[in-house]
Design an enzyme around this catalytic site. Structure first.
Site, PDB file in Angstrom:
ATOM      1  N   LYS A 255       0.830  -1.213   0.000  1.00 42.10           N
ATOM      2  CA  LYS A 255       0.000   0.000   0.000  1.00 42.10           C
ATOM      3  C   LYS A 255       0.859   1.256   0.000  1.00 42.10           C
ATOM      4  O   LYS A 255       0.429   2.321  -0.411  1.00 42.10           O
ATOM      5  CB  LYS A 255      -0.941  -0.013   1.199  1.00 42.10           C
ATOM      6  CG  LYS A 255      -2.077  -1.013   1.016  1.00 42.10           C
ATOM      7  CD  LYS A 255      -3.102  -0.940   2.115  1.00 42.10           C
ATOM      8  CE  LYS A 255      -4.180  -1.996   1.910  1.00 42.10           C
ATOM      9  NZ  LYS A 255      -4.453  -2.802   3.082  1.00 42.10           N
TER      10      LYS A 255
HETATM   11  N1  GLU Z   1      -8.534  -8.324   4.552  1.00 39.87           N
HETATM   12  C1  GLU Z   1      -7.511  -9.195   4.066  1.00 39.87           C
HETATM   13  C2  GLU Z   1      -6.449  -8.387   3.375  1.00 39.87           C
HETATM   14  O1  GLU Z   1      -6.703  -7.264   2.961  1.00 39.87           O
HETATM   15  C3  GLU Z   1      -7.998 -10.205   3.071  1.00 39.87           C
HETATM   16  C4  GLU Z   1      -8.849 -11.172   3.702  1.00 39.87           C
HETATM   17  C5  GLU Z   1      -9.251 -12.345   2.882  1.00 39.87           C
HETATM   18  O2  GLU Z   1      -9.495 -12.195   1.688  1.00 39.87           O
HETATM   19  O3  GLU Z   1      -9.380 -13.388   3.482  1.00 39.87           O
HETATM   20  O4  GLU Z   1      -5.352  -8.885   3.262  1.00 39.87           O
END
Ligand code: GLU
Length: 275
Positions: A255
């Site tokens: 990011k």
């Molecule tokens: N929120 C997680 C991330 O941004 C991804 C979760 C998932 O797809 O299991 O890495």
């Protein structure tokens, strides 16, 4: 819940701006859902209160719409977005924690990150992550009250040397070995927040997700999560892991790499079809 129909989700974490890698994974999730005439959910994974910010949630909705994503449930669909925002779903996570606790599948743990890192002879997995050395495995699990218990860290009791095998819809047959690839992992943090592993499983079950599409960086998490599904007596969804997008020097996008963020690409006049 679902009536036997395909239900997928995209689950961004609003700790920064979404980049091209996120968009590619989410577009793959959208394609899989559309191919099956299924539904797609947008779930905001904002449990890390120190790093997640509401402005990043607003930005991600805007950026994903620009990238061509459309979802049937979740923020910006006219329904209550709280139902799809993890920071507002703590009852679901406490419920899952209770179920694991009543099965004896988890144990409270006092070890700090530093204790685990510095444990004498702590073995490491191939990626260099330390394997939890078992320090608190046999300690008492009794607490005065549930709220006191929820102020402790809890770890999953991971069997030693079991092969966890699954067939990934994209990558084929995969196997991991417990105690070698990962050890007793955190499911609950003493600040009252579930770990990613627990939250995602509890939500995927509660939302009736039939297939999880996500990046390859989470393969080891899938193996861990299969143990949670088993302990909860729930049928796991199918899994489809996407290759990670890398920059010119072969590093996966992060990011913090502004240049690949959807914001910058849009500002630079990119056609989202070229993503
Ligand atoms: N929120 C997680 C991330 O941004 C991804 C979760 C998932 O797809 O299991 O890495």
């Amino acid at each position: 819940m679902n009536n036997g129909k395909y239900k997928g989700r995209i689950a961004p974490t609003p700790t920064g701006f979404m980049h091209r890698g996120h968009a590619k994974t989410f577009l793959a999730a959208q394609r899989r859902a559309r191919e099956r005439g299924g539904r797609l959910i947008l779930r905001v994974e904002d449990l890390d209160g120190d790093r997640c910010r509401p402005e990043f949630t607003d930005a991600l909705v805007e950026d994903l719409l620009w990238a061509g994503l459309r979802w049937d449930e979740g923020p910006d669909t006219g329904g209550p977005s709280g139902e799809y925002t993890q920071s507002k779903r703590s009852a679901v996570f406490v419920g899952a924690w209770r179920a694991l606790r009543s099965q004896g599948a988890i144990f409270p743990c006092d070890c700090s990150r530093k204790d685990v890192l510095s444990a004498v002879q702590a073995p490491h997995n191939e990626g260099g992550e330390p394997i939890y050395p078992g320090t608190c495995r046999n300690r008492s699990t009794a607490f005065w009250s549930e709220s006191e218990a929820l102020e402790s860290n809890w770890r999953m009791r991971v069997p030693d040397g079991e092969t966890i095998a699954f067939t990934d819809e994209n990558l084929g047959n995969l196997r991991f070995v417990t105690g070698v690839d990962f050890g007793d992992f955190l499911v609950w943090r003493k600040d009252g927040i579930p770990s990613y592993e627990l939250a995602v499983v509890a939500d995927d079950i509660a939302m009736g997700i039939t297939e999880v599409v996500r990046g390859e960086d989470l393969l080891l998490s899938t193996a861990r999560q299969l143990l949670i599904y088993r302990a909860l007596g729930a049928t796991p969804p199918a899994f489809y892991h996407c290759p990670l997008v890398r920059d010119a020097s072969g590093n996966r996008l992060a990011k913090r790499d502004k240049a690949q963020s959807l914001r910058e690409l849009r500002a630079g006049g990119m056609d989202p079809k070229m993503l």
